[in-house]
Design an enzyme around this catalytic site. Structure first.
Site, PDB file in Angstrom:
ATOM      1  N   GLY A  87       0.822  -1.198   0.000  1.00  0.00           N
ATOM      2  CA  GLY A  87       0.000   0.000   0.000  1.00  0.00           C
ATOM      3  C   GLY A  87       0.857   1.249   0.000  1.00  0.00           C
ATOM      4  O   GLY A  87       2.065   1.213   0.263  1.00  0.00           O
ATOM      5  N   CYS A  88       0.231   2.389  -0.283  1.00  0.00           N
ATOM      6  CA  CYS A  88       0.984   3.646  -0.367  1.00  0.00           C
ATOM      7  C   CYS A  88       1.512   4.076   0.998  1.00  0.00           C
ATOM      8  O   CYS A  88       2.692   4.421   1.136  1.00  0.00           O
ATOM      9  CB  CYS A  88       0.130   4.744  -0.994  1.00  0.00           C
ATOM     10  SG  CYS A  88      -1.478   4.985  -0.222  1.00  0.00           S
ATOM     11  N   TYR A  89       0.673   4.071   2.028  1.00  0.00           N
ATOM     12  CA  TYR A  89       1.148   4.441   3.361  1.00  0.00           C
ATOM     13  C   TYR A  89       2.245   3.491   3.853  1.00  0.00           C
ATOM     14  O   TYR A  89       3.276   3.954   4.378  1.00  0.00           O
ATOM     15  CB  TYR A  89      -0.004   4.457   4.359  1.00  0.00           C
ATOM     16  CG  TYR A  89      -0.936   5.640   4.244  1.00  0.00           C
ATOM     17  CD1 TYR A  89      -0.455   6.953   4.229  1.00  0.00           C
ATOM     18  CD2 TYR A  89      -2.314   5.465   4.191  1.00  0.00           C
ATOM     19  CE1 TYR A  89      -1.310   8.040   4.135  1.00  0.00           C
ATOM     20  CE2 TYR A  89      -3.185   6.543   4.101  1.00  0.00           C
ATOM     21  CZ  TYR A  89      -2.679   7.832   4.074  1.00  0.00           C
ATOM     22  OH  TYR A  89      -3.540   8.904   3.992  1.00  0.00           O
ATOM     23  N   GLU A 117       2.028  12.108  -0.946  1.00  0.00           N
ATOM     24  CA  GLU A 117       1.875  11.557   0.395  1.00  0.00           C
ATOM     25  C   GLU A 117       3.045  12.023   1.256  1.00  0.00           C
ATOM     26  O   GLU A 117       4.201  11.998   0.822  1.00  0.00           O
ATOM     27  CB  GLU A 117       1.865  10.032   0.315  1.00  0.00           C
ATOM     28  CG  GLU A 117       1.294   9.367   1.535  1.00  0.00           C
ATOM     29  CD  GLU A 117       0.817   7.972   1.193  1.00  0.00           C
ATOM     30  OE1 GLU A 117      -0.327   7.833   0.713  1.00  0.00           O
ATOM     31  OE2 GLU A 117       1.595   7.025   1.375  1.00  0.00           O
TER      32      GLU A 117
END
Length: 350
Positions: A153-155, A246
């Site tokens: 995932g991105c996080y 992000e």
């Protein structure tokens, strides 16, 4: 690089989403990629230009449904379908295909943990056991041999890349890790949702998934492996009014008398030869605009005013290094290609 490269016949499942569009954008100029199939259930029958006009100049196949695909014409699959819909589709694919899945469906090694966090039993448990977690900089050997790679995932990508070396080297304590994360609205996907309307998100920001975000078990899984013992972290994500990007701020407790400078030096040494990881100098704050549109991650470390603590900052483009770019990076490793192939584009600025 050899003068000629064998072309890989590729299918993108879920090509009408943001990550699908990014895969098309980057793979269109990838020397080894031959984009044969683009699927989109609700947009089937349409040319790609109807869904993404900015990609209309590319000569791409029209969108089709998954059940219309002739898999004998495909070598490699990127699966960008929503969480929960991917398991049965991937399980039904021919075993000869190699796959990178961008959903969360195969990231968690433990089926019970998946059921706890996603609200239903895993529908392809044997396949889940086969999947390899694809944080490329830390698992190249596993990715290279894998048939199915679970793209992080991105996080987790923005959080784990700086934290894993610090835990592996014992430079920080595994307790009391606090992550404050902020993402652009594209991280919520392309489906129409009231909470993502312009009037809902512009000129403000808000937290979501407070205390129970689905990326938490994914991060804790990898942090625990690095620490050699169970790790429980605090994590709060926020939605901010920008399209992509992000920014992750992580607060850590130093171990063994180490300083923020020691952490920065260790990260700089660890990532010295990593093409997509930049450790910034002392006092330099990373900016999301400095990685926009690229597969880069920028990392910085600052001392905290609280004694014995440090602050780790990291930024990525959530759609590239946090999704499609990392997926292509994994494909390159899986196929024995140059890892940076198709990912050399510089960030967009301003």
């Amino acid at each position: 690089m050899p003068e000629t490269i064998d072309r890989v016949r590729i299918a993108i499942l879920g090509a009408s989403g943001y990550t699908g569009a990014e895969l098309v954008r980057m793979l269109a100029r990838h020397p080894a990629a031959d984009l044969r199939v683009l699927t989109a259930e609700r947009q089937a029958g349409k040319p790609l230009s109807d869904v993404f006009p900015h990609l209309g100049y590319l000569k791409m196949p029209d969108l089709v449904k998954v059940d219309q695909v002739d898999w004998s014409e495909i070598d490699f699959v990127f699966c960008g379908l929503p969480h929960g819909t991917t398991q049965e589709i991937i399980a039904a694919l021919p075993h000869t295909l190699r796959i990178v899945d961008l959903s969360a469906d195969f990231r968690l090694a433990d089926a019970a943990t998946y059921a706890e966090w996603y609200g239903h039993e895993h529908r392809a448990v044997e396949l889940q056991r086969e999947a390899v977690y694809g944080l490329t900089e830390f698992n190249r050997q596993g990715v290279r041999a894998a048939r199915l790679v679970a793209n992080p995932g991105c996080y987790p990508t923005a959080t784990l890349i700086p934290l894993l070396p610090l835990l592996l080297d014992g430079l920080i304590e595994s307790e009391d890790i606090i992550v404050d994360a902020k993402s652009g609205v594209s991280g919520a996907g392309r489906d129409a949702k009231q909470q993502n309307l312009f009037c809902e998100v512009s000129e403000g920001m808000h937290a979501y998934g407070v205390g129970h975000h689905r990326h938490m078990p994914e991060m804790e899984q990898e942090l625990s492996l690095a620490a050699g013992k169970p790790v429980t972290m605090a994590f709060t994500p926020h939605l901010i009014p920008m399209n992509r990007g992000e920014f992750v701020t992580t607060y850590v407790r130093l171990a063994g008398g180490n300083t923020a400078d020691d952490l920065r030096a260790a990260l700089a040494a660890r990532f010295e030869n990593e093409p997509f990881v930049q450790v910034l100098g002392a006092g330099v704050v990373p900016h999301t605009k400095h990685v926009r549109g690229s597969n880069q991650i920028h990392i910085s470390v600052f001392p905290d005013r609280l004694k014995g603590r440090a602050i780790v900052l990291s930024v990525i483009d959530n759609l590239v290094k946090g999704a499609s770019g990392q997926a292509i990076q994994n494909m390159n490793v899986m196929l024995g290609l140059i890892e940076t192939m198709g990912l050399e584009q510089a960030p967009l600025f301003p």
